[in-house]
Design a protein around this motif. Structure first.
Motif, PDB file in Angstrom:
ATOM      1  N   LYS A  80       0.835  -1.209   0.000  1.00  0.00           N
ATOM      2  CA  LYS A  80       0.000   0.000   0.000  1.00  0.00           C
ATOM      3  C   LYS A  80       0.866   1.252   0.000  1.00  0.00           C
ATOM      4  O   LYS A  80       0.562   2.251  -0.678  1.00  0.00           O
ATOM      5  N   LEU A  81       1.965   1.204   0.763  1.00  0.00           N
ATOM      6  CA  LEU A  81       2.876   2.347   0.793  1.00  0.00           C
ATOM      7  C   LEU A  81       3.528   2.545  -0.572  1.00  0.00           C
ATOM      8  O   LEU A  81       3.770   3.685  -0.996  1.00  0.00           O
ATOM      9  N   ASP A  82       3.833   1.438  -1.259  1.00  0.00           N
ATOM     10  CA  ASP A  82       4.386   1.549  -2.619  1.00  0.00           C
ATOM     11  C   ASP A  82       3.428   2.296  -3.539  1.00  0.00           C
ATOM     12  O   ASP A  82       3.826   3.175  -4.321  1.00  0.00           O
ATOM     13  N   VAL A  83       2.145   1.967  -3.412  1.00  0.00           N
ATOM     14  CA  VAL A  83       1.138   2.621  -4.254  1.00  0.00           C
ATOM     15  C   VAL A  83       1.028   4.102  -3.919  1.00  0.00           C
ATOM     16  O   VAL A  83       0.973   4.975  -4.815  1.00  0.00           O
ATOM     17  N   LEU A  84       1.051   4.411  -2.622  1.00  0.00           N
ATOM     18  CA  LEU A  84       0.935   5.808  -2.200  1.00  0.00           C
ATOM     19  C   LEU A  84       2.139   6.629  -2.653  1.00  0.00           C
ATOM     20  O   LEU A  84       2.010   7.770  -3.098  1.00  0.00           O
ATOM     21  N   ILE A  85       3.307   6.068  -2.511  1.00  0.00           N
ATOM     22  CA  ILE A  85       4.522   6.822  -2.857  1.00  0.00           C
ATOM     23  C   ILE A  85       4.554   7.148  -4.350  1.00  0.00           C
ATOM     24  O   ILE A  85       5.056   8.200  -4.771  1.00  0.00           O
ATOM     25  N   GLN A  86       4.002   6.264  -5.175  1.00  0.00           N
ATOM     26  CA  GLN A  86       4.028   6.490  -6.625  1.00  0.00           C
ATOM     27  C   GLN A  86       3.024   7.560  -7.087  1.00  0.00           C
ATOM     28  O   GLN A  86       3.087   8.009  -8.235  1.00  0.00           O
ATOM     29  N   GLN A  87       2.123   7.948  -6.204  1.00  0.00           N
ATOM     30  CA  GLN A  87       1.167   8.993  -6.587  1.00  0.00           C
ATOM     31  C   GLN A  87       1.814  10.370  -6.546  1.00  0.00           C
ATOM     32  O   GLN A  87       2.768  10.599  -5.786  1.00  0.00           O
ATOM     33  N   ASP A  88       1.255  11.285  -7.353  1.00  0.00           N
ATOM     34  CA  ASP A  88       1.864  12.611  -7.495  1.00  0.00           C
ATOM     35  C   ASP A  88       1.158  13.697  -6.681  1.00  0.00           C
ATOM     36  O   ASP A  88       1.571  14.855  -6.707  1.00  0.00           O
ATOM     37  N   ASN A  89       0.099  13.359  -5.987  1.00  0.00           N
ATOM     38  CA  ASN A  89      -0.677  14.384  -5.297  1.00  0.00           C
ATOM     39  C   ASN A  89      -0.236  14.596  -3.861  1.00  0.00           C
ATOM     40  O   ASN A  89      -0.984  15.092  -3.036  1.00  0.00           O
ATOM     41  N   PHE A  90       1.017  14.166  -3.513  1.00  0.00           N
ATOM     42  CA  PHE A  90       1.530  14.381  -2.163  1.00  0.00           C
ATOM     43  C   PHE A  90       2.569  15.486  -2.180  1.00  0.00           C
ATOM     44  O   PHE A  90       3.313  15.653  -3.152  1.00  0.00           O
ATOM     45  N   THR A  91       2.568  16.211  -1.106  1.00  0.00           N
ATOM     46  CA  THR A  91       3.605  17.233  -0.962  1.00  0.00           C
ATOM     47  C   THR A  91       4.933  16.550  -0.654  1.00  0.00           C
ATOM     48  O   THR A  91       4.994  15.343  -0.357  1.00  0.00           O
ATOM     49  N   GLU A  92       5.970  17.332  -0.701  1.00  0.00           N
ATOM     50  CA  GLU A  92       7.303  16.782  -0.422  1.00  0.00           C
ATOM     51  C   GLU A  92       7.391  16.274   1.009  1.00  0.00           C
ATOM     52  O   GLU A  92       7.992  15.225   1.272  1.00  0.00           O
ATOM     53  N   GLU A  93       6.767  17.029   1.915  1.00  0.00           N
ATOM     54  CA  GLU A  93       6.787  16.616   3.318  1.00  0.00           C
ATOM     55  C   GLU A  93       6.042  15.299   3.506  1.00  0.00           C
ATOM     56  O   GLU A  93       6.503  14.410   4.233  1.00  0.00           O
ATOM     57  N   GLN A  94       4.891  15.148   2.845  1.00  0.00           N
ATOM     58  CA  GLN A  94       4.117  13.923   2.958  1.00  0.00           C
ATOM     59  C   GLN A  94       4.874  12.741   2.332  1.00  0.00           C
ATOM     60  O   GLN A  94       4.839  11.621   2.841  1.00  0.00           O
ATOM     61  N   THR A  95       5.570  13.000   1.245  1.00  0.00           N
ATOM     62  CA  THR A  95       6.360  11.942   0.609  1.00  0.00           C
ATOM     63  C   THR A  95       7.473  11.461   1.538  1.00  0.00           C
ATOM     64  O   THR A  95       7.751  10.255   1.627  1.00  0.00           O
ATOM     65  N   GLU A  96       8.124  12.372   2.247  1.00  0.00           N
ATOM     66  CA  GLU A  96       9.174  11.988   3.199  1.00  0.00           C
ATOM     67  C   GLU A  96       8.603  11.150   4.337  1.00  0.00           C
ATOM     68  O   GLU A  96       9.230  10.179   4.785  1.00  0.00           O
TER      69      GLU A  96
END
Length: 418
Positions: A232-248
């Motif tokens: 699930k985290l793999d799927v979330l990380i590949q999305q583009d609608n997260f801010t840089e802070e959320q991606t970290e």
């Protein structure tokens, strides 16, 4: 030292001392009794001589009849009462000198006082006491020999059930499904011991099976949700609608889940090794395995700008092949993970030892804790701290002695076997 040998040693010492003391006591008592008999014989002779003087009105002539020596002496100071003493001079009997006893008493003949001394040698007492000592020592040697034979054939036979139980315990393994069988004994103590050991081994095997099932089930159950979370985290990380802070934040969560999965697998591996689930051993060509393993890690080391040297000699080691793979993987990974760019790794192997040294921090690690679980360097917290614990447990199960030292700027891990 075996119990029976310990028992025999103390038993023989005590019995020997007891027999020696008994022999000395017998000697002294026998000598005392014989001396008393000799003194009574001298007193009887004194009465006979006194009666002879009174009836015959003359002194007995000097005689040496029947080892009895009589001497008379005119005196103005007669002894008040009979005096028994040891002879001041040796008494000659058949050309041999002997110690003796004397009895001195006084008689009156024709208004004249006389001191009469009767002497008799201790020849018979010496012979008898020698015989007593000889008999005593013979009995000591005879009894010691009998006890030795009894201990060898009787006592050893009585202890056979105990050693049979020990041999049965040697073959006991927690992962064996069959119960340990102890031979029946007609000795109550051994029978009770076997009953208790039967109960203990049975409970230990049962608890081991339950623990094994729990750890395997727990590891399996952990891995499933961890795999789901990671996907699930793999799927979330590949999305583009997260801010840089959320991606970290997602990357940190992904990293934590990955470490948790590795930790679960490492703990399961430790449990399996401790429970002796890798008991099958083979004779392995260590030099060939080292060459193959370095080839596998060569690319990783080159990527980290680490050079290595390898010196191996034809050698055979007996251990489980899976455990050897795990040990080398952990040690080689550890040498790369804690190294530095431009560092080196030296691998040296001979018939009885394997030495792996690498550059790294410029100070020694804690040699007492380095093989402990969850031990980490202060500057490195990315690993789970179980790698070297697994290495140590493998060494314990494979009869290998691990060691660590910091020498000439190198962290040296050595593994010795027979």
């Amino acid at each position: 030292m075996k119990l029976i040998v310990h028992y025999n040693r103390h038993n023989f010492i005590i019995l020997t001392l007891l027999f020696i003391l008994s022999g000395i006591a017998s000697y002294l008592l026998t000598k005392n009794v014989l001396l008393r008999e000799l003194d009574e014989s001298l007193e009887d002779s004194m009465e006979q001589i006194s009666n002879y003087v009174q009836t015959q009105h003359k002194l007995p002539t000097h005689t040496n009849f029947d080892n009895l020596l009589i001497s008379t002496e005119v005196t103005d100071n007669p002894v008040n009462r009979p005096i028994l003493t040891n002879a001041s001079e040796d008494i000659s009997v058949k050309g041999k000198k002997h110690l003796g006893r004397t009895l001195t008493f006084a008689v009156i003949l024709n208004q004249q006082h006389y001191n009469i001394t009767i002497s008799k040698p201790l020849e018979g007492i010496k012979h008898i006491t020698r015989a007593v000592m000889l008999i005593t020592m013979t009995m000591i040697l005879l009894l010691v020999a009998i006890l030795a034979l009894m201990n060898k054939f009787v006592v050893s036979r009585l202890w056979r059930p105990f050693y049979s139980t020990l041999n049965s315990l040697k073959s006991f393994r927690l992962n064996n499904t069959s119960a340990v069988e102890f031979k029946k004994s007609n000795i109550d103590e051994f029978s009770i011991m076997n009953e208790h050991l039967q109960l203990v081994t049975s409970n230990a095997s049962k608890e081991y099976r339950l623990l094994k099932e729990f750890t395997e089930n727990a590891s399996h159950e952990f891995q499933t949700p961890l795999a789901i979370i990671r996907s699930k985290l793999d799927v979330l990380i590949q999305q583009d609608n997260f801010t840089e802070e959320q991606t970290e934040i997602l990357a940190e969560a992904y990293s934590a889940v990955t470490r948790l999965s590795g930790l679960s697998q490492s703990l399961l591996l430790l449990t399996k090794i401790e429970n002796n689930q890798y008991s099958e051993q083979q004779e392995l060509a260590l030099h060939d395995i080292l060459q193959r393993k370095t080839s596998q890690f060569e690319e990783i080391w080159e990527e980290n700008d680490i050079s290595y040297s390898l010196q191996v000699y034809p050698s055979i080691i007996r251990m489980n092949p899976d455990l050897l793979e795990i040990l080398l993987n952990n040690i080689f990974s550890n040498a790369a993970r804690h190294n530095k760019p431009g560092g080196v790794i030296h691998i040296i192997q001979n018939n009885t030892a394997l030495h792996i040294s690498n550059t790294g921090t410029n100070s020694a690690l804690d040699g007492e804790k380095i093989f402990s679980r969850f031990y980490k360097e202060a500057v490195n917290n990315t690993n789970n701290g179980l790698g070297l614990s697994i290495v140590k447990q493998i060494c314990i199960s494979s009869c290998i002695s691990p060691s660590y030292e910091y020498k000439d700027g190198m962290h040296l891990f050595s593994f010795h076997w027979k």
